[in-house]
Design a protein around this motif. Structure first.
Motif, PDB file in Angstrom:
ATOM      1  N   LEU A  39       0.835  -1.194   0.000  1.00  0.00           N
ATOM      2  CA  LEU A  39       0.000   0.000   0.000  1.00  0.00           C
ATOM      3  C   LEU A  39       0.870   1.245   0.000  1.00  0.00           C
ATOM      4  O   LEU A  39       1.989   1.228   0.527  1.00  0.00           O
ATOM      5  CB  LEU A  39      -0.907   0.016   1.242  1.00  0.00           C
ATOM      6  CG  LEU A  39      -2.228  -0.754   1.158  1.00  0.00           C
ATOM      7  CD1 LEU A  39      -1.967  -2.243   0.938  1.00  0.00           C
ATOM      8  CD2 LEU A  39      -3.055  -0.560   2.406  1.00  0.00           C
TER       9      LEU A  39
ATOM     10  N   HIS B 215      -1.562  -9.367   3.856  1.00  0.00           N
ATOM     11  CA  HIS B 215      -1.098  -8.707   2.639  1.00  0.00           C
ATOM     12  C   HIS B 215      -0.143  -9.594   1.847  1.00  0.00           C
ATOM     13  O   HIS B 215       0.387  -9.165   0.814  1.00  0.00           O
ATOM     14  CB  HIS B 215      -0.386  -7.393   2.986  1.00  0.00           C
ATOM     15  CG  HIS B 215      -1.301  -6.314   3.477  1.00  0.00           C
ATOM     16  ND1 HIS B 215      -2.032  -6.421   4.636  1.00  0.00           N
ATOM     17  CD2 HIS B 215      -1.607  -5.093   2.951  1.00  0.00           C
ATOM     18  CE1 HIS B 215      -2.743  -5.321   4.819  1.00  0.00           C
ATOM     19  NE2 HIS B 215      -2.505  -4.509   3.817  1.00  0.00           N
TER      20      HIS B 215
ATOM     21  N   SER C 220      -2.827   0.306  -4.762  1.00  0.00           N
ATOM     22  CA  SER C 220      -1.814  -0.625  -4.261  1.00  0.00           C
ATOM     23  C   SER C 220      -0.918  -1.124  -5.390  1.00  0.00           C
ATOM     24  O   SER C 220      -1.254  -1.048  -6.573  1.00  0.00           O
ATOM     25  CB  SER C 220      -2.483  -1.826  -3.593  1.00  0.00           C
ATOM     26  OG  SER C 220      -3.349  -1.431  -2.570  1.00  0.00           O
TER      27      SER C 220
END
Length: 265
Positions: free
Chosen positions: A23, A123, A202
């Protein structure tokens, strides 16, 4: 500062590859930066033996002139991994691989984490011994990078989340028209669902990680899995099944040894 492109030295036997979502740094605020080179010895962390540091830090990457962070969330990933392994081997019987009490405890803790922090999510996806073929779909061969440090060579691809989602949507549409591909379509849809949880700003990264050490440097340089898979999907879209099978067969053949190790484990 250590960038995410640095290849971690994995201590232990299992080789792993990673699909990560980074991010924009300004979106996350200050986070401690992770050192990708770890000498942390394997330890008992209740549900598994882990050689990863258990701190909630983040990997750092510079891409297209911007700074990105990828939170590691090791505890969350470990809990999800325990449940994923249990689900993958349900055909062997309840508790055959993961004891039922361990699975129940992992589920309870994961539910608690999500109740306390609804936005909590992993993530990073990790695969043992190989790169899952569906992970190649979002990337272009032009984005391939040969990266490394201290004599270790690896492969990395990067793209934006928005383009990754578009390519996964395209792959689902193409594969949905092929009758025997139900399981593959389901796996691609699941990958799309996971990526869809992140902002369109992202950056998505495929890192061969320590799986790269299973190949020679020449093999890594010549690896065209991304290009062959995209070509296979384009051939299917045109209705050229023979060409699609040839290209897909090249990808499977290149990873056959790694897939065999994964299956045997």
């Amino acid at each position: 500062m250590h960038g995410a492109g640095d290849i971690p030295r994995v201590r232990g036997v299992i080789k792993t590859s990673h699909l990560r979502v980074f991010l924009p740094a300004e979106r996350l605020g200050p986070l401690p930066e992770a050192d990708p080179v770890t000498s942390t010895p394997p330890r008992d962390v209740t549900f598994a033996i882990s050689a990863l540091p258990m701190s909630d830090d983040a990997l750092v990457a510079e891409w297209k002139g911007r700074r990105f962070l990828c939170p590691r969330t090791p505890r969350l990933r470990m809990l999800e991994g325990v449940l994923a392994v249990r689900h993958a081997y349900t055909h062997l019987g309840t508790g055959a691989v993961i004891p039922e009490r361990v699975a129940l405890a992992a589920r309870a803790e994961l539910d608690r984490i999500h109740a306390e922090t609804p936005a909590a999510r992993a993530h990073i996806l990790t695969s043992a011994w190989h790169v899952p073929i569906r992970w190649f779909i979002p990337f272009l061969s032009a984005s391939k990078e040969i990266v490394g440090r201290a004599g270790t060579v690896g492969v990395r691809y990067r793209c934006g989340q928005r383009s990754a989602m578009a390519d996964l949507d395209w792959a689902v549409a193409v594969l949905s028209d092929v009758e025997p591909m139900e399981q593959v379509v389901g796996e691609v849809r699941e990958l799309r669902r996971w990526l869809g949880e992140f902002p369109t700003t992202s950056m998505v990264e495929l890192d061969y990680g320590s799986v790269a050490s299973m190949f020679t440097e020449a093999e890594l340089v010549m690896d065209d899995s991304v290009d062959q898979l995209r070509g296979a999907l384009q051939a299917l879209e045109r209705g050229n099944v023979a060409s699609a099978l040839r290209r897909y067969g090249r990808v499977v053949g290149r990873w056959a040894g790694s897939l065999a190790i994964s299956a045997s484990n």
